[in-house]
Design an enzyme around this catalytic site. Structure first.
Site, mmCIF file in Angstrom:
data_model
loop_
_atom_site.group_PDB
_atom_site.id
_atom_site.type_symbol
_atom_site.label_atom_id
_atom_site.label_comp_id
_atom_site.label_asym_id
_atom_site.label_seq_id
_atom_site.Cartn_x
_atom_site.Cartn_y
_atom_site.Cartn_z
ATOM 1 C CE LYS A 107 42.729 46.785 38.488
ATOM 2 N NZ LYS A 107 41.478 44.254 39.229
HETATM 3 C C1 LIG Z 1 42.048 44.190 40.062
HETATM 4 C C2 LIG Z 1 41.527 43.472 40.627
HETATM 5 C C3 LIG Z 1 41.446 42.917 42.672
HETATM 6 C C4 LIG Z 1 42.696 43.796 43.351
HETATM 7 O O1 LIG Z 1 42.249 45.104 43.405
HETATM 8 P P1 LIG Z 1 43.383 45.387 44.029
HETATM 9 O O2 LIG Z 1 43.184 47.081 44.058
HETATM 10 O O3 LIG Z 1 44.783 45.602 43.038
HETATM 11 O O4 LIG Z 1 43.666 44.988 45.263
HETATM 12 C C5 LIG Z 1 40.311 41.517 42.757
HETATM 13 N N1 LIG Z 1 39.833 41.447 41.527
HETATM 14 C C6 LIG Z 1 39.629 41.969 41.101
HETATM 15 C C7 LIG Z 1 38.280 40.230 39.946
HETATM 16 C C8 LIG Z 1 40.031 42.443 39.939
HETATM 17 O O5 LIG Z 1 40.459 42.955 38.848
#
Ligand SMILES: *Cc1c(COP(=O)(O)O)cnc(C)c1O
Length: 438
Positions: A107
């Protein structure tokens, strides 16, 4: 590139407008209106192209004339002090490590790019904006770190007291400066409700410039296409073959960004959408029927989403055609038991720790390889979405060992928590916001 919501396709807005408004006026998500063909640009990248150079070139290609080459260079250099890393597990499986940013999860890519773009657009303006986010953990820390120290921007993070892990709380509350952590005496739903009420409150709207930075913002989604392009253009590492990309998914933003890159000309064989038991999208891909439902709690908790918002974007990309979506994307759901087993197996076989989200992807990829005999020589890249040390207890349970803690996480655990407690009511939040920024 311009952006519009599905119910109002004729009203297209600029990137800047989509970035600062988050949602379209009709409450819908913004989708790219055009579908550029960037195949020639993608083909010009190879193992020698750095992530930063690739990111600048793609950003300028997508967002010109709003963002020209020079601006794209500046934004990318302020956003990405880190890069993805492709590593090989065995002859068929690779990991794309996306956890080398400040908060050790993918993220960081979206949040840093969003923050750098907002800072750039606000340059030379008077006054400040206030980013307000409700978080249950990881999103908030990526946003807080991304906006920390940026000019003309304050960040207010609402998090539920006692319901985030110690590490997550430290990541949210130890930055100081322009980052303000509010510890809300309530649940995550209370935090979300408070943020929503604040955005709708006429008094706050009049006195402040409240802006959201949540995951559906196109400014967070778009830059996620960059690491797919990076991975697929490491030609030597891939032995010259177009890879299949496996994406551990929850709200499906990450997968959507990859599918955009493919729609714009990236050579990818296909996608594998891996979920935990929250499997509404895999069920849809197999059956054509989409039935959102309440989420279940699992070990890969950042993917505990029962009604993924970005499904709307995927649907639009395939013009609502189930057949073409399921031809490009396969789905697979993985249990917690299998997740732990896979973490153990990968550690035993390769000496590598993976976090529970990445393990969901690895299990799905292994199943696909063993089920489909036609995949001889197949290269599956699993997106490794978080550093295993963020999920120390699960890693220990699965492997009997502890992954090493990256220094930036260890350091943050030592710092003192700075958070202001508030009750879960709009008047308490308003008082803080108005006193501080009004
Ligand atoms: C947010 C997140 C996901 C999922 O990603 P999306 O874009 O919501 O599908 C997977 N793994 C981790 C570690 C995350 O923080």
């Amino acid at each position: 590139m311009r952006f519009a919501s599905r119910s109002n396709p004729g009203h297209a807005v600029s990137f800047r407008e989509a970035l600062f408004s988050g949602l379209a006026p009709d409450g819908g998500l913004y989708h790219p209106v055009e579908r550029p063909n960037l195949a020639a640009l993608f083909a010009s990248f190879d193992d020698g192209t750095s992530f930063q150079d690739l990111a600048s070139a793609v950003t300028a290609a997508l967002l010109a004339p709003e963002i020209d080459t020079k601006t794209a260079d500046r934004i990318v250099s302020r956003a990405f002090s880190f890069a993805p890393q492709l590593s090989r597990l065995d002859e068929n499986l690779l990991l794309l490590e996306l956890f080398h940013g400040p908060t050790c999860a993918f993220k960081d890519f979206g949040a840093q790019f969003l923050a750098a773009c907002m800072e750039d657009f606000l340059q030379g303006e008077n006054g400040r904006i206030q980013i307000l986010v409700a978080t249950s953990g990881d999103t908030g820390s990526a946003v807080a770190h991304a906006f920390h120290g940026r000019a003309n921007i304050d960040v207010v993070i609402l998090y539920p007291s006692g319901r985030v892990s110690e590490l997550q709380e430290k990541q949210l509350t130890t930055l100081g400066g322009n980052v303000h952590a509010l510890e809300v005496m309530g649940s995550f739903d209370d935090c979300q409700r408070l943020a929503k009420e604040a955005f709708q409150d006429p008094r706050l709207r009049g006195a402040l410039r409240l802006t959201s930075a949540n995951s559906i913002n196109i400014g967070r989604l778009l830059p996620q296409c960059l690491y797919y392009i990076f991975a697929a253009t490491r030609r030597a590492a891939l032995g010259g073959r177009a890879p299949t990309i496996c994406v551990p998914s929850g709200n499906f933003g990450n997968l959507t960004a990859g599918v955009y890159a493919w729609a714009w000309g990236l050579a990818v064989r296909g996608f594998l959408a891996a979920t935990n038991l929250n499997d509404v999208v895999p069920v849809y891909l197999a059956s054509g029927s989409y039935v959102p439902r309440p989420s279940l709690q699992t070990l890969s908790n950042a993917m505990d989403v029962g009604s993924p918002s970005n499904f709307e974007r995927l649907e639009r990309l395939f013009d609502g055609d189930w057949r073409s979506m399921s031809a490009a994307i396969r789905g697979a759901a993985v249990t917690d038991g299998r997740t732990l087993e896979t973490m153990g197996e990968i550690h035993a076989q390769h000496g590598v720790f993976v976090d529970p989200h990445t393990a969901v992807g690895c299990a799905a990829a292994k199943d696909l390889l063993s089920a489909d005999g036609t995949l001889e020589g197949e290269q599956i890249i699993v997106l490794s979405t978080a550093h295993p040390a963020k999920f120390m207890d699960v890693a220990k349970e699965a492997t009997g060992c502890e992954p090493e803690m990256p220094e930036r996480l260890a350091r943050c655990l030592e710092l003192p928590k700075q958070a202001l407690e508030i009750g879960a009511t709009l008047p308490e939040l308003s008082r803080f916001l108005l006193e501080r920024f009004g």
